[in-house]
Scaffold this motif. Structure first.
Motif, PDB file in Angstrom:
ATOM      1  N   GLN A 105      -4.945   2.658 -12.236  1.00  0.00           N
ATOM      2  CA  GLN A 105      -5.528   3.889 -11.691  1.00  0.00           C
ATOM      3  C   GLN A 105      -6.694   3.584 -10.753  1.00  0.00           C
ATOM      4  O   GLN A 105      -6.862   4.243  -9.738  1.00  0.00           O
ATOM      5  CB  GLN A 105      -5.981   4.825 -12.813  1.00  0.00           C
ATOM      6  CG  GLN A 105      -6.402   6.195 -12.331  1.00  0.00           C
ATOM      7  CD  GLN A 105      -5.303   6.929 -11.568  1.00  0.00           C
ATOM      8  OE1 GLN A 105      -4.187   7.028 -12.030  1.00  0.00           O
ATOM      9  NE2 GLN A 105      -5.629   7.429 -10.393  1.00  0.00           N
ATOM     10  N   LYS A 106      -7.492   2.550 -11.072  1.00  0.00           N
ATOM     11  CA  LYS A 106      -8.603   2.193 -10.186  1.00  0.00           C
ATOM     12  C   LYS A 106      -8.087   1.713  -8.828  1.00  0.00           C
ATOM     13  O   LYS A 106      -8.671   2.015  -7.796  1.00  0.00           O
ATOM     14  CB  LYS A 106      -9.480   1.121 -10.840  1.00  0.00           C
ATOM     15  CG  LYS A 106     -10.334   1.655 -11.958  1.00  0.00           C
ATOM     16  CD  LYS A 106     -11.235   0.579 -12.529  1.00  0.00           C
ATOM     17  CE  LYS A 106     -12.044   1.132 -13.680  1.00  0.00           C
ATOM     18  NZ  LYS A 106     -12.858   0.110 -14.336  1.00  0.00           N
ATOM     19  N   THR A 107      -6.990   0.974  -8.847  1.00  0.00           N
ATOM     20  CA  THR A 107      -6.400   0.519  -7.586  1.00  0.00           C
ATOM     21  C   THR A 107      -5.871   1.708  -6.792  1.00  0.00           C
ATOM     22  O   THR A 107      -6.053   1.780  -5.578  1.00  0.00           O
ATOM     23  CB  THR A 107      -5.270  -0.493  -7.854  1.00  0.00           C
ATOM     24  OG1 THR A 107      -5.778  -1.574  -8.637  1.00  0.00           O
ATOM     25  CG2 THR A 107      -4.709  -1.049  -6.563  1.00  0.00           C
ATOM     26  N   ILE A 108      -5.246   2.646  -7.460  1.00  0.00           N
ATOM     27  CA  ILE A 108      -4.747   3.849  -6.786  1.00  0.00           C
ATOM     28  C   ILE A 108      -5.918   4.642  -6.213  1.00  0.00           C
ATOM     29  O   ILE A 108      -5.868   5.104  -5.067  1.00  0.00           O
ATOM     30  CB  ILE A 108      -3.904   4.705  -7.751  1.00  0.00           C
ATOM     31  CG1 ILE A 108      -2.606   3.972  -8.094  1.00  0.00           C
ATOM     32  CG2 ILE A 108      -3.612   6.072  -7.141  1.00  0.00           C
ATOM     33  CD1 ILE A 108      -1.794   4.608  -9.196  1.00  0.00           C
ATOM     34  N   ASP A 109      -6.991   4.796  -6.993  1.00  0.00           N
ATOM     35  CA  ASP A 109      -8.179   5.505  -6.502  1.00  0.00           C
ATOM     36  C   ASP A 109      -8.768   4.794  -5.278  1.00  0.00           C
ATOM     37  O   ASP A 109      -9.175   5.441  -4.312  1.00  0.00           O
ATOM     38  CB  ASP A 109      -9.238   5.618  -7.599  1.00  0.00           C
ATOM     39  CG  ASP A 109      -8.816   6.549  -8.722  1.00  0.00           C
ATOM     40  OD1 ASP A 109      -7.889   7.359  -8.520  1.00  0.00           O
ATOM     41  OD2 ASP A 109      -9.403   6.449  -9.826  1.00  0.00           O
ATOM     42  N   ARG A 110      -8.786   3.479  -5.333  1.00  0.00           N
ATOM     43  CA  ARG A 110      -9.300   2.694  -4.197  1.00  0.00           C
ATOM     44  C   ARG A 110      -8.444   2.955  -2.960  1.00  0.00           C
ATOM     45  O   ARG A 110      -8.952   3.138  -1.865  1.00  0.00           O
ATOM     46  CB  ARG A 110      -9.298   1.211  -4.557  1.00  0.00           C
ATOM     47  CG  ARG A 110      -9.850   0.328  -3.483  1.00  0.00           C
ATOM     48  CD  ARG A 110      -9.903  -1.108  -3.937  1.00  0.00           C
ATOM     49  NE  ARG A 110     -10.321  -1.962  -2.837  1.00  0.00           N
ATOM     50  CZ  ARG A 110     -10.248  -3.265  -2.846  1.00  0.00           C
ATOM     51  NH1 ARG A 110      -9.793  -3.895  -3.922  1.00  0.00           N
ATOM     52  NH2 ARG A 110     -10.626  -3.972  -1.810  1.00  0.00           N
TER      53      ARG A 110
END
Length: 166
Positions: free
Chosen positions: A69-74
């Motif tokens: 999810q952090k990668t998607i948010d990034r």
């Protein structure tokens, strides 16, 4: 369907009509793609995220970072202002609802995978039909065969190593 004279050849880029061949190709190529994503992350210290949905709607994912999810948010932060992302910015409630429904779907998939894992370890078999039990048995036999082959190869390698030393 194949072109070229090499050992493997090249597959013409069109839909595979035979359902079994299509599924086998999907499975092999998915595995290769996941492996390449992992290698890219490790070798190049890149942050990699890969999401694949099978034709039946199953989700396969890989993330080199601890949290996908952090990668998607990034990614979303990086692409802010693009026309594809403007709809999400304009309709945050729809985006939240979509995320919730995806999270629910993922939870159901995780539950199904955990149930299958329990069945493979011999738990919760009471609800299984004879056909399901037969499929589980075949899967376990295949797994056991692979494990035995790997064990045998390691033992042969060790024997050769000891013979070379001796």
């Amino acid at each position: 369907a194949k072109k070229g004279g090499g050992k493997r050849g090249r597959r013409e880029m069109r839909r595979i009509e035979d359902a079994t061949s299509r599924q086998v190709t999907f499975s092999k190529r998915r595995s290769g793609l996941l492996k390449k994503a992992f290698e890219l992350g490790v070798l190049c210290d890149a942050e990699v995220a890969l999401i694949v949905f099978s034709p039946r709607g199953r989700l396969y994912e890989y993330a080199s970072a601890p949290d996908l999810q952090k990668t998607i948010d990034r990614y979303l932060n990086h692409t802010k202002g693009t026309s594809a992302n403007e709809k999400t910015v304009e309709q945050p409630a729809a985006g939240v609802q979509m995320c919730r429904s995806e999270a629910t779907a993922l939870k159901h998939k995780i539950d199904a995978i955990e149930a299958y894992q329990r069945k493979l370890s011999g738990e919760g078999l009471g609800s299984c039909s004879a056909h399901e039990l037969q499929e589980l048995e075949l899967q376990l036999e295949k797994s056991l065969s692979c494990i035995r082959q790997k064990k045998q190869q390691k033992m042969l390698d060790k024997i050769l190593e000891l013979k070379e030393k001796g």
